[in-house]
Design an enzyme around this catalytic site. Structure first.
Site, PDB file in Angstrom:
ATOM      1  N   GLU A 219      -3.336  -0.225  -0.971  1.00 32.58           N
ATOM      2  CA  GLU A 219      -2.267  -0.367   0.008  1.00 32.58           C
ATOM      3  C   GLU A 219      -2.791  -0.917   1.326  1.00 32.58           C
ATOM      4  O   GLU A 219      -2.065  -1.014   2.308  1.00 32.58           O
ATOM      5  CB  GLU A 219      -1.553   0.968   0.242  1.00 32.58           C
ATOM      6  CG  GLU A 219      -2.424   2.082   0.781  1.00 32.58           C
ATOM      7  CD  GLU A 219      -1.634   3.365   1.003  1.00 32.58           C
ATOM      8  OE1 GLU A 219      -0.810   3.384   1.932  1.00 32.58           O
ATOM      9  OE2 GLU A 219      -1.844   4.326   0.251  1.00 32.58           O
TER      10      GLU A 219
ATOM     11  N   CYS B  78      -0.830   5.138  -2.885  1.00 38.13           N
ATOM     12  CA  CYS B  78      -1.960   5.763  -3.564  1.00 38.13           C
ATOM     13  C   CYS B  78      -1.888   5.656  -5.078  1.00 38.13           C
ATOM     14  O   CYS B  78      -2.845   5.996  -5.763  1.00 38.13           O
ATOM     15  CB  CYS B  78      -2.045   7.240  -3.162  1.00 38.13           C
ATOM     16  SG  CYS B  78      -2.061   7.516  -1.380  1.00 38.13           S
TER      17      CYS B  78
ATOM     18  N   HIS C  74      -4.862  13.736  -7.224  1.00 37.69           N
ATOM     19  CA  HIS C  74      -4.890  12.899  -6.028  1.00 37.69           C
ATOM     20  C   HIS C  74      -5.122  13.832  -4.849  1.00 37.69           C
ATOM     21  O   HIS C  74      -4.374  14.800  -4.652  1.00 37.69           O
ATOM     22  CB  HIS C  74      -3.573  12.152  -5.874  1.00 37.69           C
ATOM     23  CG  HIS C  74      -3.433  11.472  -4.547  1.00 37.69           C
ATOM     24  ND1 HIS C  74      -4.276  10.452  -4.151  1.00 37.69           N
ATOM     25  CD2 HIS C  74      -2.580  11.688  -3.516  1.00 37.69           C
ATOM     26  CE1 HIS C  74      -3.934  10.058  -2.935  1.00 37.69           C
ATOM     27  NE2 HIS C  74      -2.910  10.791  -2.531  1.00 37.69           N
TER      28      HIS C  74
END
EC number: 2.3.3.10
Length: 441
Positions: free
Chosen positions: A86, A120, A242
């Site tokens: 990103e 993400c 994550h």
């Protein structure tokens, strides 16, 4: 081809990270916050720092070159190259196109894949796309390389301690030591104007996605295996998440503990009302749940958080940094044949839970043994980094902002601190073309 390629998954894996870092306890003092707010509350020890000599292109060039060289991969054997990030260095040109300069000298221009710029989750999406490509009718027998990378930096006081940087590159193909379990995937994609809310209650989007994907994964597993038993966390040897910081996985384990409890009770007593009850109803028991779930966290997740604690939030690379951390903290006997659960998340909401099975067979010449040997130097590189003061850190942030805003830019930072083999920004010309060079000593 007539049949699926067998055991498609991760054949090789590499990571890179900045050679500079700031200590989070020193950052607490610098920012004038209470002691332990970053170290204890977030579980963060250090944060990786990129200078204006580094951008997402340079760290991706470094990690892909490192993967090719250390595993002696012939660029001609790569048929797909996809990047999840990103971080933007060019509003039009993809990071993947920059990486092609590593392949063009070998006459390799027929590389499928582009960038996935989706927060993400991009690295996971790139991985799934590559697996699907290998299992499809268009697969040409070559391997795929998946890159997950981000540089996260902000001088906003509230965001200052949750930056970071890192890149992971994975070689994907058949007969892998880390096999991605086919058909076992639970996904949620939902429009939500959310921000990350790492709470135990269902109000946090992260936890909502975790709850949903865990349930779907369990249902698919039971259907595929015709298993009558309730699937719980104990069916996995390791649980990876994550991890924007080190406390969110702890809360995730606590939530899964509650879900396991509810599912096991409802399976035994057929208490559907209890099974479907809102998690907010047990909020008052949150501390007890965290304490009860601590053993599971310590056994199955804790050792996957090494890179998160030392690098900070690496966004797209976060989950795969957790995978590398797990691998370097265990020996081959502890890993062979084990089942790893992975949860990928992005605000918005995008989330998937899937699993990896580690190859059972191993010896000194096995692919699993080679992978673990190649990762030995990760801890060594972490210790070789240079610590900067919070004041120097702020100066670097200002230089990065200047580099981003100027149309033409010549970097002023030196390259002495960079690890050998690192690519760096040499200059940005008046047309915003970026030139990269490599440090070879």
């Amino acid at each position: 081809m007539g049949s699926w390629p067998e055991n498609v998954g991760i054949l090789a894996i590499e990571c890179v990270f900045p050679s500079l870092y700031v200590d989070q306890s020193e950052l607490e003092v610098f920012n004038g916050v209470e002691k332990g707010k970053y170290v204890n509350a977030l579980g963060q020890l250090q944060m990786g720092i990129c200078t204006d000599r580094e951008d997402v292109n340079s760290i991706c060039l470094t990690v892909v070159q490192r993967l090719l060289e250390r595993y002696k991969i012939n660029p001609s054997d790569i048929g797909r190259l996809e990047v999840g990030t990103e971080t933007v260095s060019d509003k039009v040109k993809s990071v993947k196109n920059v990486l092609l300069q590593l392949f063009e000298p070998y006459g390799v221009v027929d590389l499928e894949g582009l960038d996935i710029r989706s927060g993400c989750y991009g690295g996971t999406a790139a991985l799934f796309n590559s697996v699907a490509w290998i299992e499809s009718s268009v697969w040409n027998g070559r391997y795929a390389i998946v890159v997950a990378a981000d540089i996260v930096a902000s001088d906003e006081p509230t965001a200052l301690p949750i930056g970071g940087a890192g890149a992971v590159a994975m070689l994907v193909g058949p007969n892998a030591p880390l096999v991605i379990d086919r058909g076992l995937r639970g996904t949620i994609m939902k429009h939500s104007s959310d921000s990350l809310q790492p709470k135990l209650t269902a109000s946090g989007s992260y936890m909502e996605a975790l709850q949903h994907t865990y349930q779907l994964y369990r249902e698919k597993t039971q259907k595929k295996t015709n298993c009558a038993n309730v699937i719980t966390m104990e069916d996995f040897d390791y649980l990876l998440f994550h991890a924007p910081n080190c406390t969110i996985p702890q809360r995730a384990i606590a939530l899964l503990t509650v879900i396991d409890f509810i599912n096991c009770i409802s399976k035994t007593n057929n208490c559907e009302n209890f099974k479907n009850s809102e998690l907010s109803e047990i909020k008052s028991a949150e501390e007890a749940i965290h304490e009860f779930s601590k053993d599971t966290f310590n056994r199955k997740t804790l050792q996957s958080l090494l890179l998160t604690s030392r690098l900070g939030n690496t966004h797209s690379a976060s989950l795969y940094g957790s995978l590398i951390s797990l691998l370097i903290n265990h020996n081959i006997e502890q890993l062979a044949g084990k089942k790893i659960c992975l949860f990928s998340y992005d605000s918005g909401i995008s989330g998937t839970m899937y699993s990896i099975t580690v190859a059972k067979e191993y010896n000194n010449n096995s692919k699993l043994s080679t992978m673990l040997c190649k990762l030995v130097d990760v801890k060594e590189r972490l210790e070789k980094r240079k610590k900067l003061s919070p004041t120097d850190f702020k100066t670097i942030l200002e230089l990065r902002e200047k580099a981003w805003n100027e149309k033409q830019y010549l970097s002023v930072a030196d390259t002495n601190h960079l690890f050998s083999g690192s690519y760096y920004v040499a200059q940005v010309d008046e047309m915003q073309n970026r030139e990269y060079k490599r440090k070879l000593n």
